[in-house]
Design a protein around this motif. Structure first.
Motif, PDB file in Angstrom:
ATOM      1  N   ILE A 151       6.879  36.182 103.562  1.00  0.00           N
ATOM      2  CA  ILE A 151       8.214  36.298 102.976  1.00  0.00           C
ATOM      3  C   ILE A 151       8.035  36.517 101.484  1.00  0.00           C
ATOM      4  CG2 ILE A 151      10.411  35.134 102.597  1.00  0.00           C
ATOM      5  CD1 ILE A 151       9.733  33.417 105.083  1.00  0.00           C
ATOM      6  N   SER A 152       8.604  37.609 100.988  1.00  0.00           N
ATOM      7  CA  SER A 152       8.490  37.893  99.554  1.00  0.00           C
ATOM      8  C   SER A 152       9.272  36.848  98.768  1.00  0.00           C
ATOM      9  CB  SER A 152       9.016  39.295  99.250  1.00  0.00           C
ATOM     10  OG  SER A 152      10.404  39.348  99.455  1.00  0.00           O
ATOM     11  N   GLN A 153       8.840  36.611  97.550  1.00  0.00           N
ATOM     12  CA  GLN A 153       9.464  35.595  96.700  1.00  0.00           C
ATOM     13  C   GLN A 153      10.935  35.904  96.458  1.00  0.00           C
ATOM     14  OE1 GLN A 153       7.607  32.949  96.215  1.00  0.00           O
ATOM     15  NE2 GLN A 153       9.405  31.932  95.386  1.00  0.00           N
ATOM     16  N   SER A 154      11.278  37.182  96.412  1.00  0.00           N
ATOM     17  CA  SER A 154      12.678  37.557  96.165  1.00  0.00           C
ATOM     18  C   SER A 154      13.596  37.174  97.331  1.00  0.00           C
ATOM     19  CB  SER A 154      12.784  39.061  95.896  1.00  0.00           C
ATOM     20  OG  SER A 154      12.361  39.793  97.028  1.00  0.00           O
ATOM     21  N   LYS A 155      13.031  37.033  98.526  1.00  0.00           N
ATOM     22  CA  LYS A 155      13.848  36.703  99.700  1.00  0.00           C
ATOM     23  C   LYS A 155      13.892  35.213 100.006  1.00  0.00           C
ATOM     24  CE  LYS A 155      13.389  41.111 102.027  1.00  0.00           C
ATOM     25  NZ  LYS A 155      12.985  41.809 103.250  1.00  0.00           N
ATOM     26  N   SER A 157      18.028  14.921 116.363  1.00  0.00           N
ATOM     27  CA  SER A 157      18.522  16.192 115.846  1.00  0.00           C
ATOM     28  C   SER A 157      18.682  16.144 114.325  1.00  0.00           C
ATOM     29  CB  SER A 157      19.853  16.528 116.510  1.00  0.00           C
ATOM     30  OG  SER A 157      20.251  17.817 116.170  1.00  0.00           O
ATOM     31  N   LEU A 158      19.165  15.028 113.806  1.00  0.00           N
ATOM     32  CA  LEU A 158      19.324  14.887 112.364  1.00  0.00           C
ATOM     33  C   LEU A 158      17.988  14.953 111.628  1.00  0.00           C
ATOM     34  CD1 LEU A 158      22.091  12.142 112.152  1.00  0.00           C
ATOM     35  CD2 LEU A 158      22.267  14.515 111.378  1.00  0.00           C
ATOM     36  N   PHE A 159      16.965  14.277 112.160  1.00  0.00           N
ATOM     37  CA  PHE A 159      15.643  14.314 111.522  1.00  0.00           C
ATOM     38  C   PHE A 159      15.041  15.714 111.552  1.00  0.00           C
ATOM     39  CE2 PHE A 159      15.541   9.614 112.070  1.00  0.00           C
ATOM     40  CZ  PHE A 159      15.289   9.297 110.741  1.00  0.00           C
ATOM     41  N   SER A 160      15.164  16.400 112.689  1.00  0.00           N
ATOM     42  CA  SER A 160      14.646  17.770 112.790  1.00  0.00           C
ATOM     43  C   SER A 160      15.372  18.692 111.817  1.00  0.00           C
ATOM     44  CB  SER A 160      14.813  18.301 114.215  1.00  0.00           C
ATOM     45  OG  SER A 160      14.112  17.529 115.132  1.00  0.00           O
ATOM     46  N   SER A 161      16.691  18.565 111.789  1.00  0.00           N
ATOM     47  CA  SER A 161      17.500  19.397 110.896  1.00  0.00           C
ATOM     48  C   SER A 161      17.153  19.122 109.432  1.00  0.00           C
ATOM     49  CB  SER A 161      18.987  19.141 111.137  1.00  0.00           C
ATOM     50  OG  SER A 161      19.335  19.519 112.441  1.00  0.00           O
ATOM     51  N   PHE A 162      16.953  17.856 109.101  1.00  0.00           N
ATOM     52  CA  PHE A 162      16.587  17.489 107.732  1.00  0.00           C
ATOM     53  C   PHE A 162      15.257  18.131 107.340  1.00  0.00           C
ATOM     54  CE2 PHE A 162      14.580  14.588 104.641  1.00  0.00           C
ATOM     55  CZ  PHE A 162      15.515  14.683 103.620  1.00  0.00           C
ATOM     56  N   TYR A 163      14.274  18.106 108.251  1.00  0.00           N
ATOM     57  CA  TYR A 163      12.979  18.722 107.955  1.00  0.00           C
ATOM     58  C   TYR A 163      13.141  20.225 107.704  1.00  0.00           C
ATOM     59  CZ  TYR A 163       8.225  20.308 108.082  1.00  0.00           C
ATOM     60  OH  TYR A 163       7.044  20.898 107.728  1.00  0.00           O
ATOM     61  N   ILE A 164      13.882  20.884 108.588  1.00  0.00           N
ATOM     62  CA  ILE A 164      14.087  22.330 108.435  1.00  0.00           C
ATOM     63  C   ILE A 164      14.817  22.617 107.122  1.00  0.00           C
ATOM     64  CG2 ILE A 164      15.234  24.367 109.401  1.00  0.00           C
ATOM     65  CD1 ILE A 164      14.834  23.025 112.204  1.00  0.00           C
ATOM     66  N   TYR A 165      15.853  21.852 106.861  1.00  0.00           N
ATOM     67  CA  TYR A 165      16.664  22.025 105.650  1.00  0.00           C
ATOM     68  C   TYR A 165      15.815  21.914 104.388  1.00  0.00           C
ATOM     69  CZ  TYR A 165      20.909  21.651 102.794  1.00  0.00           C
ATOM     70  OH  TYR A 165      21.914  21.880 101.891  1.00  0.00           O
ATOM     71  N   ARG A 166      14.904  20.954 104.365  1.00  0.00           N
ATOM     72  CA  ARG A 166      14.065  20.708 103.185  1.00  0.00           C
ATOM     73  C   ARG A 166      12.904  21.696 103.046  1.00  0.00           C
ATOM     74  NH1 ARG A 166      14.203  16.913  99.263  1.00  0.00           N
ATOM     75  NH2 ARG A 166      12.002  16.659  99.576  1.00  0.00           N
ATOM     76  N   ASN A 167      12.432  22.271 104.138  1.00  0.00           N
ATOM     77  CA  ASN A 167      11.190  23.061 104.101  1.00  0.00           C
ATOM     78  C   ASN A 167      11.360  24.538 104.397  1.00  0.00           C
ATOM     79  OD1 ASN A 167       9.013  20.939 103.673  1.00  0.00           O
ATOM     80  ND2 ASN A 167      10.262  20.058 105.302  1.00  0.00           N
ATOM     81  N   THR A 168      12.577  25.003 104.525  1.00  0.00           N
ATOM     82  CA  THR A 168      12.784  26.406 104.847  1.00  0.00           C
ATOM     83  C   THR A 168      12.691  27.275 103.590  1.00  0.00           C
ATOM     84  OG1 THR A 168      14.199  27.869 106.148  1.00  0.00           O
ATOM     85  CG2 THR A 168      15.308  26.403 104.626  1.00  0.00           C
ATOM     86  N   PRO A 169      12.206  28.487 103.673  1.00  0.00           N
ATOM     87  CA  PRO A 169      11.522  29.123 104.783  1.00  0.00           C
ATOM     88  C   PRO A 169      10.014  28.877 104.717  1.00  0.00           C
ATOM     89  CG  PRO A 169      11.888  30.751 103.074  1.00  0.00           C
ATOM     90  CD  PRO A 169      12.460  29.437 102.578  1.00  0.00           C
ATOM     91  N   VAL A 170       9.386  28.992 105.852  1.00  0.00           N
ATOM     92  CA  VAL A 170       7.937  28.854 105.944  1.00  0.00           C
ATOM     93  C   VAL A 170       7.363  30.246 106.182  1.00  0.00           C
ATOM     94  CG1 VAL A 170       6.035  27.902 107.286  1.00  0.00           C
ATOM     95  CG2 VAL A 170       8.046  26.506 106.839  1.00  0.00           C
ATOM     96  N   SER A 171       6.486  30.649 105.305  1.00  0.00           N
ATOM     97  CA  SER A 171       5.844  31.957 105.410  1.00  0.00           C
ATOM     98  C   SER A 171       4.487  31.786 106.073  1.00  0.00           C
ATOM     99  CB  SER A 171       5.667  32.543 104.010  1.00  0.00           C
ATOM    100  OG  SER A 171       5.170  33.852 104.068  1.00  0.00           O
ATOM    101  N   ASN A 172       4.061  32.798 106.811  1.00  0.00           N
ATOM    102  CA  ASN A 172       2.712  32.781 107.367  1.00  0.00           C
ATOM    103  C   ASN A 172       2.101  34.170 107.255  1.00  0.00           C
ATOM    104  OD1 ASN A 172       3.085  34.352 109.818  1.00  0.00           O
ATOM    105  ND2 ASN A 172       4.235  32.626 110.628  1.00  0.00           N
TER     106      ASN A 172
END
Length: 192
Positions: free
Chosen positions: A136-140, A116-131
């Motif tokens: 996702i606009s740069q302002s958001k 859980s810590l590794f998954s959370s760390f990945y999300i924390y470091r890489n959020t948000p992911v746009s597709n």
């Protein structure tokens, strides 16, 4: 068939709303899109809760899955299905896979706080992911980063607390957090 019903329900909901409020033609399509998203999420949630009740004799597993999945993913981004039907099917399939893994890995609960810590760390470091389906606009970006990180910390605290109280629910939360990270990784790999 389900998509046609979803479109009809969304159309008539928007039409009803338009009869009560003064909505422009442009706003009509925006409201209709909003209703379509809302009903799609509600139908998925009802289906997942029904599966949880029928297969596992408790809707709590579905509630935990939906809480973690939706609360983090709403701002973190990641892979999105092309159609509402495929989204519905994938959400139900994801829930079933997580439940299968959670039930078959009961002897390895001690690994899941680290997981859980590794998954959370990945999300924390890489959020948000746009597709391409949900840009996702740069302002958001900064707003989404803050919101995701706040929600993620709350989910992580609950996950770690449940580890000592109700390890099965903690495991479901850990696996769902991993799923969100995986859906972010899929989009990041495609962009490279």
């Amino acid at each position: 068939m389900r998509y046609i019903m979803l479109e009809l329900i969304s159309f008539y909901s928007t039409k009803f709303l338009a009869s009560k409020l003064n909505i422009s033609e442009d706003a009509f399509s925006i409201y209709k899109y909003g209703f379509t998203l809302l009903y799609s999420m509600v139908f998925s949630a009802i289906s997942i809760c029904t599966l949880s009740f029928i297969l596992f004799d408790s809707p709590i597993y579905a509630i935990i899955f939906i809480f973690v999945f939706v609360s983090i993913r709403i701002y973190s981004g990641g892979f999105h299905a092309k159609t509402y039907l495929s989204c519905f099917i994938l959400n139900n399939l994801f829930f079933l896979i997580i439940m299968y893994v959670a039930l078959s890995m009961r002897d390895f609960y001690f690994l899941f706080p680290i997981f859980s810590l590794f998954s959370s760390f990945y999300i924390y470091r890489n959020t948000p992911v746009s597709n391409s389906f949900h840009p996702i606009s740069q302002s958001k970006v900064v707003i989404y980063q803050r919101k995701t990180k706040f929600i993620l910390i709350i989910v992580l605290i609950i996950t770690m607390t449940l580890y000592f109280v109700q390890s099965q629910l903690s495991l479901i939360m850990s696996l769902t957090t991993f799923l969100v990270a995986l859906l972010m990784i899929i989009v990041n790999k495609r962009e490279i």
